[in-house]
Design a protein around this motif. Sequence first.
Motif, PDB file in Angstrom:
ATOM      1  N   LYS A 251      28.322 -28.628  12.661  1.00 40.31           N
ATOM      2  CA  LYS A 251      29.170 -27.493  12.261  1.00 40.31           C
ATOM      3  C   LYS A 251      29.320 -26.493  13.404  1.00 40.31           C
ATOM      4  CE  LYS A 251      28.450 -27.849   7.299  1.00 40.31           C
ATOM      5  NZ  LYS A 251      27.967 -27.192   6.082  1.00 40.31           N
TER       6      LYS A 251
ATOM      7  N   LEU B 210      32.826 -25.412  15.104  1.00 46.94           N
ATOM      8  CA  LEU B 210      33.210 -24.003  15.233  1.00 46.94           C
ATOM      9  C   LEU B 210      33.496 -23.651  16.688  1.00 46.94           C
ATOM     10  CD1 LEU B 210      30.744 -22.357  12.709  1.00 46.94           C
ATOM     11  CD2 LEU B 210      33.243 -22.289  12.584  1.00 46.94           C
TER      12      LEU B 210
ATOM     13  N   ASP C  67      36.918 -24.833  17.546  1.00 47.60           N
ATOM     14  CA  ASP C  67      37.940 -23.925  17.005  1.00 47.60           C
ATOM     15  C   ASP C  67      37.964 -22.603  17.774  1.00 47.60           C
ATOM     16  OD1 ASP C  67      38.723 -25.790  15.137  1.00 47.60           O
ATOM     17  OD2 ASP C  67      37.702 -24.830  13.454  1.00 47.60           O
TER      18      ASP C  67
ATOM     19  N   ASN D  39      41.149 -19.005   9.589  1.00 48.22           N
ATOM     20  CA  ASN D  39      40.633 -20.367   9.505  1.00 48.22           C
ATOM     21  C   ASN D  39      39.173 -20.403   9.981  1.00 48.22           C
ATOM     22  OD1 ASN D  39      40.787 -23.301   9.213  1.00 48.22           O
ATOM     23  ND2 ASN D  39      40.834 -23.323  11.450  1.00 48.22           N
TER      24      ASN D  39
ATOM     25  N   SER E 204      36.799 -18.731   7.457  1.00 52.66           N
ATOM     26  CA  SER E 204      36.497 -19.614   6.340  1.00 52.66           C
ATOM     27  C   SER E 204      35.452 -20.665   6.738  1.00 52.66           C
ATOM     28  CB  SER E 204      37.778 -20.292   5.855  1.00 52.66           C
ATOM     29  OG  SER E 204      37.501 -21.217   4.844  1.00 52.66           O
ATOM     30  N   LYS E 205      35.648 -21.281   7.898  1.00 55.63           N
ATOM     31  CA  LYS E 205      34.728 -22.324   8.359  1.00 55.63           C
ATOM     32  C   LYS E 205      33.360 -21.749   8.719  1.00 55.63           C
ATOM     33  CE  LYS E 205      38.172 -25.579  10.059  1.00 55.63           C
ATOM     34  NZ  LYS E 205      38.704 -26.256  11.253  1.00 55.63           N
ATOM     35  N   SER E 206      33.344 -20.570   9.337  1.00 55.49           N
ATOM     36  CA  SER E 206      32.054 -19.984   9.719  1.00 55.49           C
ATOM     37  C   SER E 206      31.287 -19.529   8.487  1.00 55.49           C
ATOM     38  CB  SER E 206      32.239 -18.830  10.711  1.00 55.49           C
ATOM     39  OG  SER E 206      32.997 -17.778  10.169  1.00 55.49           O
TER      40      SER E 206
ATOM     41  N   GLU F  94      31.448 -21.073   5.563  1.00 60.70           N
ATOM     42  CA  GLU F  94      30.944 -22.315   4.981  1.00 60.70           C
ATOM     43  C   GLU F  94      29.743 -22.852   5.775  1.00 60.70           C
ATOM     44  OE1 GLU F  94      30.240 -26.380   4.559  1.00 60.70           O
ATOM     45  OE2 GLU F  94      31.558 -25.848   6.204  1.00 60.70           O
ATOM     46  N   ALA F  95      29.723 -22.596   7.093  1.00 58.62           N
ATOM     47  CA  ALA F  95      28.636 -23.069   7.951  1.00 58.62           C
ATOM     48  C   ALA F  95      27.458 -22.092   7.994  1.00 58.62           C
ATOM     49  CB  ALA F  95      29.159 -23.308   9.361  1.00 58.62           C
TER      50      ALA F  95
ATOM     51  N   ASN G 142      31.287 -15.356  11.919  1.00 60.45           N
ATOM     52  CA  ASN G 142      31.902 -14.723  10.753  1.00 60.45           C
ATOM     53  C   ASN G 142      32.131 -13.238  10.994  1.00 60.45           C
ATOM     54  OD1 ASN G 142      32.546 -13.982   8.046  1.00 60.45           O
ATOM     55  ND2 ASN G 142      31.391 -15.743   7.321  1.00 60.45           N
TER      56      ASN G 142
END
Length: 159
Positions: A12, A16, A19, A120, A123-125, A127-128, A134
């Motif tokens: 993850k 990240l 991204d 985006n 959201s991913k950070s 979730e991780a 974040n």
Amino acid sequence: MIINSLGLEVNKATALANDLNILLSNFQIYYQNLRGIHWNIKGKRFFDLHVKFEELYTDANIKVDLIAERVLTLGETPLHTFKDYLENAKVPIGKNVSVDENAVRLIVDSLTELLKLERNLLSKSDEANDEGTNSMMSDFITEQEKTVWMMKAWLNEKV
């Protein structure tokens, strides 16, 4: 599942960082656009806009460094070539922009794309469980939403 020394899942963290490198590329294009409009702005609003564009490119330069350092913190290498930046570009590329409304429109359009990338990542950070990324994305989004609102007000447009 492999956990790194930050307490994040390695896969993850790597995703990240990838991204973040896309965001970094787009921020570099945005930064260069700001330098260009700062140098080339003309007209009756020159003095106000010249100063504002310098403020924005100084802020963008700081954010570029923060993003690159976050990529490093996550264990990856920040992109650093213009070729990489152009391959990942989602923000419009401004060339020879000297008219005030076109310059402000370029900023709004660029920030709109950056906000998409940042949301985006947020959201991913989340979730991780990556609070560092974040928090950075949350701060960027808050600042840039205000800038978009102000630029749209200058254009006499609604957000």
